[in-house]
Design an enzyme around this catalytic site. Structure first.
Site, PDB file in Angstrom:
ATOM      1  N   TYR A   1       0.768  -1.305  -0.111  1.00  0.00           N
ATOM      2  CA  TYR A   1      -0.029   0.048   0.030  1.00  0.00           C
ATOM      3  C   TYR A   1       0.897   1.138   0.017  1.00  0.00           C
ATOM      4  O   TYR A   1       0.281   2.320   0.294  1.00  0.00           O
ATOM      5  CB  TYR A   1      -1.080   0.199   1.158  1.00  0.00           C
ATOM      6  CG  TYR A   1      -2.072  -1.193   1.045  1.00  0.00           C
ATOM      7  CD1 TYR A   1      -1.496  -2.483   1.267  1.00  0.00           C
ATOM      8  CD2 TYR A   1      -3.382  -0.806   0.819  1.00  0.00           C
ATOM      9  CE1 TYR A   1      -2.595  -3.555   0.863  1.00  0.00           C
ATOM     10  CE2 TYR A   1      -4.194  -1.922   0.602  1.00  0.00           C
ATOM     11  CZ  TYR A   1      -3.946  -3.187   0.732  1.00  0.00           C
ATOM     12  OH  TYR A   1      -4.650  -4.236   0.608  1.00  0.00           O
TER      13      TYR A   1
ATOM     14  N   ASP B   1      -1.426 -18.682   3.453  1.00  0.00           N
ATOM     15  CA  ASP B   1      -2.232 -19.568   2.570  1.00  0.00           C
ATOM     16  C   ASP B   1      -2.922 -20.623   3.405  1.00  0.00           C
ATOM     17  O   ASP B   1      -4.115 -20.777   3.476  1.00  0.00           O
ATOM     18  CB  ASP B   1      -1.833 -20.168   1.484  1.00  0.00           C
ATOM     19  CG  ASP B   1      -0.111 -20.450   1.447  1.00  0.00           C
ATOM     20  OD1 ASP B   1       0.135 -20.168   2.474  1.00  0.00           O
ATOM     21  OD2 ASP B   1       0.581 -20.957   0.830  1.00  0.00           O
TER      22      ASP B   1
END
Ligand code: NAI
Length: 358
Positions: free
Chosen positions: A143, A223
């Site tokens: 970001y 994950d």
């Protein structure tokens, strides 16, 4: 009645003619609808708030070409507390995210998102008690907005991880967990692939974890963490992660408890705090009276806690829970048929009746 306030602005003497000043940023899309609902719910608690309303929308940013209107920044810097609806960001092209710009400009480094099962709400996980809090680093990672087209059709996006920001979010998380008596913190990462960037994030969280031996500390690759969340969400207590994983995992976790309509959030900095839901501006339902204001109302509960108005915060939270337990006036996203306004009326009535129950 005169008294003392402990909270965001430090301790100050007050009486009923001296309300709190809070910057209200309704935003766009469903923002104005849910902001109005949240303001009604907060006002029903009787806590005197002088709402300083400032406009911040995708359209304003597009037309003014400013990254962030000065009036918005100036207002939050002065009041030090904001309640914010979502603001639209154009996809692939157009201006930078105004939400990211606000968090960076005010250095709101900690994004706190409690994800809880609401009583009575029917979801796929209704037999499981989910009560976890996501702590998302809020100022850097991908970001940072540093993207570059090296040559035509080859783009790099820089992921920035610093010791300062990683330590700061880790310390905030562990302190929060200690204060609230939480038990286990799981750091979520991808340091098997991003060995330097996520590696630094993990090194910092491990160093901070050593200072809190009473809190169990674990690590999970993002994950695997996603799969575990879907399989056995009840095993999680506090989740700590860098910015991008925090963004994605927040929506995943919201899906476990009934969707984006009900998950609140807080952006916390040293000086200011801005409370906003996890969800975006939901253009698909904007202006139709279908938006669920629960997420922003629960963000307002967090805001009342931050202001030191604990009793009012509990009253509003119990009122929301009562409306869910009864289940008669819920919005369509959570299986009901009520409009935004009908749901809000139900919450306001429950706050005023003060009969939220335990
Ligand atoms: P979104 O969160 O706006 O919507 C995703 C889905 O959830 C939609 O089907 C929507 O109808 C539903 N939904 C969201 N909030 C709801 C609510 N309160 N009640 C009922 N249903 C609700 O995500 P999307 O569509 O990806 O983003 C739309 C815009 O919002 C984009 O421009 C995005 O950049 C912006 N956004 C702004 C945020 C902020 O201001 N903090 C955060 C996330 C996205």
């Amino acid at each position: 009645m005169p008294g003392r306030r402990e909270g965001a602005g430090g301790t100050r003497e007050y009486n009923e003619v001296m309300p709190y000043r809070v910057t209200l940023i309704p935003g766009d899309g469903i923002g104005p609808e849910v902001a109005e609902a949240a303001v009604r719910a907060v006002n029903a608690t009787g806590v005197a708030i002088d709402w300083e309303r400032v406009e911040l929308t995708g359209k304003i940013i597009e037309e003014s070409r400013e990254e962030l209107p000065a009036a918005v920044l100036e207002s939050v810097q002065r009041t030090r507390v904001g309640l914010k609806g979502p603001v639209t960001t154009p996809i692939a092209g157009g201006f930078q995210s105004v939400n990211v710009a606000l968090r960076k400009a005010l250095d709101l480094y900690a994004n706190v998102r409690p994800v809880r099962t609401l009583p009575g709400l029917k979801t796929r996980y209704q037999d499981v008690k989910i009560d976890l809090i996501i702590f998302r680093e809020n100022t850097e990672d991908l970001y940072a907005g540093l993207e570059h087209e090296v040559v035509k059709d080859v783009v790099t996006s820089l992921k920035v991880i610093t010791r300062r920001a990683s330590e700061r979010i880790a310390r905030y998380t562990f302190e929060y967990a200690r204060r609230l008596g939480r038990k286990r913190i799981t750091a979520v990462h991808k340091a098997n692939i991003m060995k330097l960037g996520d590696g630094l994030f993990l090194r910092c969280t491990r160093e901070v974890a050593r200072e809190y031996p009473e809190l169990e500390y674990k690590e999970l690759i993002v994950d695997n963490a996603s799969m575990q969340l879907v399989l056995r969400p009840e095993q999680f207590d506090v989740l700590l992660m860098p910015n991008l994983y925090g963004d994605i995992v927040s929506d995943l976790a919201a899906g476990l408890v009934g969707g984006l309509g009900i998950v609140p959030g807080a952006n916390i900095g040293e000086e200011c705090a801005v409370f906003e839901a996890v969800h975006g501006s939901a253009p698909d339902i904007a202006g139709k009276g279908l938006a669920n204001p629960t997420a922003l109302m629960l963000s307002a509960v967090m805001m009342l806690e931050h202001l030191g108005e604990i009793a009012a915060a509990r009253r509003l939270q119990r009122a929301i829970e009562k409306v869910y337990r009864e289940g008669r006036r819920l919005t369509p996203d959570v299986g009901g048929t009520a409009s935004t306004q009908q749901f809000t009326d139900a919450v306001v009535e429950a706050v005023q009746a003060g009969d939220g129950g335990a």
